[in-house]
Write an enzyme that holds these catalytic residues in place. Structure first.
Site, PDB file in Angstrom:
ATOM      1  N   GLU A  61       4.983  10.745   0.539  1.00 48.79           N
ATOM      2  CA  GLU A  61       5.334  11.751  -0.476  1.00 48.79           C
ATOM      3  C   GLU A  61       5.105  13.189  -0.030  1.00 48.79           C
ATOM      4  O   GLU A  61       5.141  14.107  -0.842  1.00 48.79           O
ATOM      5  CB  GLU A  61       4.524  11.474  -1.756  1.00 48.79           C
TER       6      GLU A  61
ATOM      7  N   HIS B 222       1.602   0.584  -1.445  1.00 50.65           N
ATOM      8  CA  HIS B 222       2.372   1.389  -0.484  1.00 50.65           C
ATOM      9  C   HIS B 222       2.454   0.711   0.874  1.00 50.65           C
ATOM     10  O   HIS B 222       3.492   0.726   1.531  1.00 50.65           O
ATOM     11  CB  HIS B 222       1.728   2.766  -0.315  1.00 50.65           C
TER      12      HIS B 222
ATOM     13  N   HIS C 153      -9.941  17.111  -6.837  1.00 54.36           N
ATOM     14  CA  HIS C 153     -10.241  18.345  -7.574  1.00 54.36           C
ATOM     15  C   HIS C 153     -10.370  18.112  -9.076  1.00 54.36           C
ATOM     16  O   HIS C 153     -11.202  18.729  -9.727  1.00 54.36           O
ATOM     17  CB  HIS C 153      -9.217  19.434  -7.228  1.00 54.36           C
TER      18      HIS C 153
ATOM     19  N   HIS D 290      -0.444   8.909   2.537  1.00 56.19           N
ATOM     20  CA  HIS D 290       0.226   8.975   1.237  1.00 56.19           C
ATOM     21  C   HIS D 290       1.063  10.236   1.107  1.00 56.19           C
ATOM     22  O   HIS D 290       2.242  10.194   0.825  1.00 56.19           O
ATOM     23  CB  HIS D 290      -0.808   8.906   0.102  1.00 56.19           C
TER      24      HIS D 290
HETATM   25 CO    CO Z   1       1.199   6.504  -4.523  1.00 55.51          CO
END
Ligand code: CO
Length: 299
Positions: free
Chosen positions: A214, A246, A125, A184
């Protein structure tokens, strides 16, 4: 009156159905005749500083250039942390805004910005809002389109579920072995897409799960499901474009709180697959198809 309303509704419906965001820019110099430089493509990703993870971007770059051999292709990373880290190592990567300013200065009048993100979250966005300004400003692009990331429609989600089952999950995996995909996750509303993906995978195979680092579903939720099922073995796979930090650390690193070690602690042995989604041609082509659609609207 009724006819006018009907016409208005038709126009409104048409606008809603447009598969890509597009905006005609303010015409600074007035563009007439064919565009001397043609359209340009800007591929926008979060970025990675892990050298092995770059295989994903190399693959997307190759497929993009194969699909559009005559089109200028540029790259930009949305993460300033990654850009700064790479700059210290001597690799300069532009932000989307700098990349767009350069294209504008070089005289390109039409640009397709392809988001290589997984979901339309905050970075998508932000890119969209700023790209729109490059179309609105005086002397800006005649046309600039920001094309969707991977999981931005129900159709694409279904397609990606099937492609992951067919291309990413190892053929040697037996039905009683679990597959845990690591997304993620985000504070952004689009976090719900991961829950939607969990639902879609579960409908196909109740031993395939989606967790996030997250956001939601959480790792604990997935762990509970695995325990309830009496799972003995799991495959850990990143649901990310790249197998970066990650994937290497949070998913299967040596720390006690990596997903691999947290599962090991409750008696579930895991095999980690260190390959980003975009390394598989079949999956990368979903992004490329979004780009092809955007390029059609750029003409
Ligand atoms: Co990250």
């Amino acid at each position: 009156m009724y006819r006018q309303i009907k016409a208005l509704l038709t126009i409104l419906l048409f606008c809603l159905l447009l598969p890509v965001f597009s905006f005609a820019g303010a015409h600074g110099g007035g563009h007439t005749g064919p565009d001397p430089k043609g359209p340009a493509i800007l591929l926008v990703t979060f970025g990675t500083s892990v050298p092995s993870a770059k295989a994903s971007f190399d693959n997307i770059d190759k497929l993009t250039k194969e699909a559009f051999p005559k089109v200028e292709v540029r790259w930009a990373y949305t993460s300033s942390i990654i850009r700064n880290k790479l700059a210290k190592q001597g690799t300069m990567i532009d932000s989307p805004e700098v990349a767009l300013a350069k294209l504008m200065a070089e005289g390109y009048s039409k640009v397709a910005v392809q988001s290589l993100h997984m979901i339309p979250g905050a970075e998508f966005h932000d890119t969209y809002v700023n790209a729109k300004m490059f179309g609105d400003m005086v002397g800006g692009f005649e046309k600039i389109i920001v094309s969707y990331p991977l999981l931005a429609s129900n159709e694409n989600m279904d397609r990606v579920v099937d492609l992951i089952i067919a291309n990413i999950i190892p053929k040697t995996r037996t039905k009683d072995e679990a597959v845990v995909l690591m997304g993620h996750g985000t504070h952004h509303t689009s976090d719900a897409i991961y829950s939607a993906m969990m639902y879609k995978f579960q409908k196909k195979d109740t031993n395939i799960y989606v967790g996030t680092i997250e956001g939601n579903p959480t790792f604990d939720e997935v762990k509970e499901m695995l325990v309830t099922k009496g799972t003995k073995k799991a495959y850990l796979i990143p649901l990310m474009s790249v197998a970066g930090d990650h994937s290497i650390n949070d998913m299967s690193g040596p720390e006690d709180d990596s997903w691999l070690n947290m599962l090991k602690a409750i008696g579930i042995e895991s095999i980690a697959i260190q390959k980003g989604v975009a390394e598989y041609d079949a999956l990368a082509n979903v992004w490329i198809d979004n780009l092809k659609n955007a390029m059609k609207h750029l003409q």
